[in-house]
Design a protein around this motif. Sequence first.
Motif, mmCIF file in Angstrom:
data_model
loop_
_atom_site.group_PDB
_atom_site.id
_atom_site.type_symbol
_atom_site.label_atom_id
_atom_site.label_comp_id
_atom_site.label_asym_id
_atom_site.label_seq_id
_atom_site.Cartn_x
_atom_site.Cartn_y
_atom_site.Cartn_z
ATOM 1 N N PHE A 8 -12.290 29.032 -33.675
ATOM 2 C CA PHE A 8 -12.280 28.026 -34.812
ATOM 3 C C PHE A 8 -11.229 27.568 -34.985
ATOM 4 O O PHE A 8 -10.823 26.370 -35.328
ATOM 5 C CB PHE A 8 -13.296 28.638 -35.986
ATOM 6 C CG PHE A 8 -14.577 28.221 -35.550
ATOM 7 C CD1 PHE A 8 -15.423 27.469 -35.443
ATOM 8 C CD2 PHE A 8 -15.449 29.581 -35.749
ATOM 9 C CE1 PHE A 8 -16.731 27.251 -35.496
ATOM 10 C CE2 PHE A 8 -16.703 29.581 -35.442
ATOM 11 C CZ PHE A 8 -17.445 28.533 -35.317
ATOM 12 N N LEU A 9 -10.213 28.328 -35.237
ATOM 13 C CA LEU A 9 -8.820 28.123 -35.651
ATOM 14 C C LEU A 9 -8.168 27.043 -34.484
ATOM 15 O O LEU A 9 -7.622 25.934 -34.775
ATOM 16 C CB LEU A 9 -7.827 29.365 -35.691
ATOM 17 C CG LEU A 9 -6.409 28.991 -36.061
ATOM 18 C CD1 LEU A 9 -6.150 28.144 -37.356
ATOM 19 C CD2 LEU A 9 -5.696 30.188 -36.171
ATOM 20 N N LEU A 10 -8.401 27.241 -33.337
ATOM 21 C CA LEU A 10 -7.966 26.418 -32.222
ATOM 22 C C LEU A 10 -8.483 25.046 -32.315
ATOM 23 O O LEU A 10 -7.907 23.880 -32.078
ATOM 24 C CB LEU A 10 -8.011 27.072 -30.726
ATOM 25 C CG LEU A 10 -7.124 28.121 -30.487
ATOM 26 C CD1 LEU A 10 -7.622 28.876 -29.199
ATOM 27 C CD2 LEU A 10 -5.782 27.782 -30.193
ATOM 28 N N VAL A 11 -9.876 25.084 -32.393
ATOM 29 C CA VAL A 11 -10.566 24.025 -32.732
ATOM 30 C C VAL A 11 -10.099 22.889 -33.734
ATOM 31 O O VAL A 11 -9.701 21.676 -33.572
ATOM 32 C CB VAL A 11 -12.012 24.007 -32.706
ATOM 33 C CG1 VAL A 11 -12.796 22.771 -33.097
ATOM 34 C CG2 VAL A 11 -12.718 24.491 -31.584
ATOM 35 N N ILE A 31 -6.632 18.427 -35.799
ATOM 36 C CA ILE A 31 -5.772 18.023 -36.708
ATOM 37 C C ILE A 31 -4.776 17.281 -35.899
ATOM 38 O O ILE A 31 -4.247 16.265 -36.588
ATOM 39 C CB ILE A 31 -4.988 19.010 -37.560
ATOM 40 C CG1 ILE A 31 -6.192 19.884 -38.406
ATOM 41 C CG2 ILE A 31 -3.840 18.742 -38.244
ATOM 42 C CD1 ILE A 31 -6.064 19.599 -39.918
ATOM 43 N N PHE A 32 -4.399 17.664 -34.747
ATOM 44 C CA PHE A 32 -3.222 17.182 -34.046
ATOM 45 C C PHE A 32 -3.704 15.790 -33.225
ATOM 46 O O PHE A 32 -2.989 14.995 -32.989
ATOM 47 C CB PHE A 32 -2.686 18.248 -33.122
ATOM 48 C CG PHE A 32 -1.898 19.026 -33.680
ATOM 49 C CD1 PHE A 32 -0.618 18.831 -34.364
ATOM 50 C CD2 PHE A 32 -2.082 20.416 -33.461
ATOM 51 C CE1 PHE A 32 0.195 19.597 -34.867
ATOM 52 C CE2 PHE A 32 -1.370 21.410 -34.253
ATOM 53 C CZ PHE A 32 -0.243 20.978 -34.841
ATOM 54 N N ILE A 33 -5.244 15.611 -33.017
ATOM 55 C CA ILE A 33 -5.685 14.630 -32.369
ATOM 56 C C ILE A 33 -5.914 13.587 -33.402
ATOM 57 O O ILE A 33 -5.463 12.216 -33.209
ATOM 58 C CB ILE A 33 -6.821 14.968 -31.570
ATOM 59 C CG1 ILE A 33 -6.664 15.709 -30.434
ATOM 60 C CG2 ILE A 33 -7.473 13.604 -31.184
ATOM 61 C CD1 ILE A 33 -7.756 16.527 -29.561
ATOM 62 N N PHE A 34 -6.188 13.527 -34.728
ATOM 63 C CA PHE A 34 -6.654 12.638 -35.509
ATOM 64 C C PHE A 34 -5.515 12.722 -36.580
ATOM 65 O O PHE A 34 -5.505 12.285 -37.646
ATOM 66 C CB PHE A 34 -8.135 13.174 -36.130
ATOM 67 C CG PHE A 34 -9.074 12.785 -34.960
ATOM 68 C CD1 PHE A 34 -9.550 11.508 -34.424
ATOM 69 C CD2 PHE A 34 -9.658 14.092 -34.263
ATOM 70 C CE1 PHE A 34 -10.188 11.442 -33.362
ATOM 71 C CE2 PHE A 34 -10.666 13.636 -33.472
ATOM 72 C CZ PHE A 34 -11.135 12.575 -32.927
ATOM 73 N N GLY A 54 -5.546 27.923 -42.246
ATOM 74 C CA GLY A 54 -4.963 29.293 -41.802
ATOM 75 C C GLY A 54 -5.859 30.531 -42.328
ATOM 76 O O GLY A 54 -5.622 31.452 -41.933
ATOM 77 N N SER A 55 -7.115 30.067 -42.788
ATOM 78 C CA SER A 55 -7.927 31.408 -43.402
ATOM 79 C C SER A 55 -8.480 31.916 -42.268
ATOM 80 O O SER A 55 -9.419 32.989 -42.338
ATOM 81 C CB SER A 55 -8.719 30.906 -44.724
ATOM 82 O OG SER A 55 -9.607 29.815 -44.204
ATOM 83 N N LEU A 56 -8.389 31.031 -41.084
ATOM 84 C CA LEU A 56 -9.149 31.700 -40.104
ATOM 85 C C LEU A 56 -8.011 32.333 -39.037
ATOM 86 O O LEU A 56 -6.815 32.090 -39.443
ATOM 87 C CB LEU A 56 -9.819 30.304 -39.222
ATOM 88 C CG LEU A 56 -10.903 29.756 -39.762
ATOM 89 C CD1 LEU A 56 -11.203 28.344 -38.959
ATOM 90 C CD2 LEU A 56 -12.011 30.485 -39.749
ATOM 91 N N GLY A 57 -8.644 33.271 -38.356
ATOM 92 C CA GLY A 57 -7.526 33.934 -37.324
ATOM 93 C C GLY A 57 -7.877 35.467 -37.552
ATOM 94 O O GLY A 57 -8.869 35.902 -37.341
#
Length: 83
Positions: free
Chosen positions: A72-75, A80-83, A33-36
């Motif tokens: 970067f946040l999206l990546v 996280i959702f894939i693995f 969350g520190s990204l964005g």
Amino acid sequence: MLSCQFISNVPSAILLSKFTMDYESLIVAVNIGSLGTLISSLASLITLKHYLKAEKNIVKYILLYTIINMLFLLVLLLYIFIF
């Protein structure tokens, strides 16, 4: 991660730690969350201050910073959702 976009990652961690016992997930969430947005990490305000010493175009910085950080946040969210 969402709260970090409005009140920064460290205050979010402190605030949300009172509502969870899953500290590992909380740490991961506030670090991602520190990204964005510029507010999401107070360290980004330090970089802004240094940037403004060399350049005077704050709009350029904010736009570029936000675009790169959101990517970067999206990546990381996808990871996280894939693995």
